[in-house]
Design a protein around this motif. Structure first.
Motif, PDB file in Angstrom:
ATOM      1  N   ARG A 144      -0.998  10.274  16.205  1.00  0.00           N
ATOM      2  CA  ARG A 144      -1.801  10.942  15.192  1.00  0.00           C
ATOM      3  C   ARG A 144      -3.249  10.562  15.399  1.00  0.00           C
ATOM      4  NH1 ARG A 144       0.906   8.480  12.126  1.00  0.00           N
ATOM      5  NH2 ARG A 144       2.774   9.647  12.523  1.00  0.00           N
ATOM      6  N   GLU A 145      -4.158  11.542  15.397  1.00  0.00           N
ATOM      7  CA  GLU A 145      -5.587  11.260  15.466  1.00  0.00           C
ATOM      8  C   GLU A 145      -6.092  11.118  14.039  1.00  0.00           C
ATOM      9  OE1 GLU A 145      -8.669  13.198  18.191  1.00  0.00           O
ATOM     10  OE2 GLU A 145      -9.001  14.165  16.253  1.00  0.00           O
ATOM     11  N   VAL A 146      -6.675   9.962  13.730  1.00  0.00           N
ATOM     12  CA  VAL A 146      -7.179   9.677  12.389  1.00  0.00           C
ATOM     13  C   VAL A 146      -8.604   9.160  12.527  1.00  0.00           C
ATOM     14  CG1 VAL A 146      -6.854   8.304  10.306  1.00  0.00           C
ATOM     15  CG2 VAL A 146      -4.874   9.108  11.566  1.00  0.00           C
TER      16      VAL A 146
ATOM     17  N   GLN B 197       0.226   2.221   8.225  1.00  0.00           N
ATOM     18  CA  GLN B 197       0.209   2.302   9.675  1.00  0.00           C
ATOM     19  C   GLN B 197       0.120   3.743  10.171  1.00  0.00           C
ATOM     20  OE1 GLN B 197       2.462  -0.819  11.958  1.00  0.00           O
ATOM     21  NE2 GLN B 197       3.713  -0.687  10.104  1.00  0.00           N
ATOM     22  N   CYS B 198       0.295   4.714   9.273  1.00  0.00           N
ATOM     23  CA  CYS B 198       0.251   6.114   9.696  1.00  0.00           C
ATOM     24  C   CYS B 198      -1.183   6.635   9.744  1.00  0.00           C
ATOM     25  CB  CYS B 198       1.101   6.988   8.777  1.00  0.00           C
ATOM     26  SG  CYS B 198       0.395   7.303   7.137  1.00  0.00           S
TER      27      CYS B 198
ATOM     28  N   LEU C 127      -3.911  -0.148   2.201  1.00  0.00           N
ATOM     29  CA  LEU C 127      -2.589  -0.191   1.580  1.00  0.00           C
ATOM     30  C   LEU C 127      -1.853   1.133   1.737  1.00  0.00           C
ATOM     31  CD1 LEU C 127      -3.550  -2.066  -1.704  1.00  0.00           C
ATOM     32  CD2 LEU C 127      -2.641  -3.022   0.422  1.00  0.00           C
ATOM     33  N   CYS C 128      -0.557   1.058   1.865  1.00  0.00           N
ATOM     34  CA  CYS C 128       0.295   2.236   1.968  1.00  0.00           C
ATOM     35  C   CYS C 128       0.422   2.902   0.599  1.00  0.00           C
ATOM     36  CB  CYS C 128       1.678   1.816   2.463  1.00  0.00           C
ATOM     37  SG  CYS C 128       2.885   3.143   2.469  1.00  0.00           S
ATOM     38  N   ASP C 129       0.330   4.239   0.587  1.00  0.00           N
ATOM     39  CA  ASP C 129       0.545   4.973  -0.663  1.00  0.00           C
ATOM     40  C   ASP C 129       1.699   5.973  -0.529  1.00  0.00           C
ATOM     41  OD1 ASP C 129      -0.468   7.057   0.837  1.00  0.00           O
ATOM     42  OD2 ASP C 129      -2.181   7.453  -0.467  1.00  0.00           O
ATOM     43  N   GLY C 130       2.471   5.860   0.538  1.00  0.00           N
ATOM     44  CA  GLY C 130       3.610   6.747   0.754  1.00  0.00           C
ATOM     45  C   GLY C 130       3.279   8.000   1.543  1.00  0.00           C
ATOM     46  N   SER C 131       2.028   8.137   1.992  1.00  0.00           N
ATOM     47  CA  SER C 131       1.627   9.336   2.735  1.00  0.00           C
ATOM     48  C   SER C 131       2.420   9.515   4.026  1.00  0.00           C
ATOM     49  CB  SER C 131       0.135   9.282   3.068  1.00  0.00           C
ATOM     50  OG  SER C 131      -0.637   9.397   1.894  1.00  0.00           O
ATOM     51  N   HIS C 132       2.985   8.444   4.556  1.00  0.00           N
ATOM     52  CA  HIS C 132       3.754   8.531   5.795  1.00  0.00           C
ATOM     53  C   HIS C 132       4.961   9.460   5.655  1.00  0.00           C
ATOM     54  CE1 HIS C 132       5.504   5.206   3.477  1.00  0.00           C
ATOM     55  NE2 HIS C 132       6.645   5.652   3.944  1.00  0.00           N
ATOM     56  N   ASN C 133       5.354   9.778   4.447  1.00  0.00           N
ATOM     57  CA  ASN C 133       6.477  10.702   4.262  1.00  0.00           C
ATOM     58  C   ASN C 133       6.181  12.072   4.861  1.00  0.00           C
ATOM     59  OD1 ASN C 133       8.293   8.934   2.898  1.00  0.00           O
ATOM     60  ND2 ASN C 133       6.995   9.098   1.093  1.00  0.00           N
ATOM     61  N   ALA C 134       4.907  12.424   4.990  1.00  0.00           N
ATOM     62  CA  ALA C 134       4.525  13.710   5.584  1.00  0.00           C
ATOM     63  C   ALA C 134       4.776  13.730   7.090  1.00  0.00           C
ATOM     64  CB  ALA C 134       3.048  14.001   5.309  1.00  0.00           C
TER      65      ALA C 134
END
Length: 78
Positions: A3-5, A30-31, A39-46
């Motif tokens: 992924r390009e971020v 990490q996404c 901090l993780c907010d659950g966006s990795h679910n995408a």
């Protein structure tokens, strides 16, 4: 998959006890898509249906943004 971020911060984030979840752990994104980095907010679910062999770019680096497959990650110093 990759992924390009785009990252704009120039220094480290200091984490403390206030960053711990209800289970006493700190979850670090990490996404690259979290709106509350580091901090993780659950966006990795995408990203669950991303193909291992593909590289993706999310519009505005947002998990809700349009996702498109790109040929490669372009580094600014190239």
């Amino acid at each position: 998959m990759a992924r390009e971020v785009t990252h704009e911060e120039r220094g480290p984030a200091v984490l403390d006890d206030d960053d711990k979840g209800d289970d006493g752990l700190i979850y670090v994104c990490q996404c690259g898509l979290s709106d509350s980095k580091p901090l993780c907010d659950g966006s990795h679910n995408a990203t669950t249906d991303e193909q291992d062999s593909a590289v993706y770019k999310y519009k505005n680096d947002d998990a809700d943004g349009e996702r498109r497959e790109i040929d490669e990650i372009v580094y600014e110093d190239e």
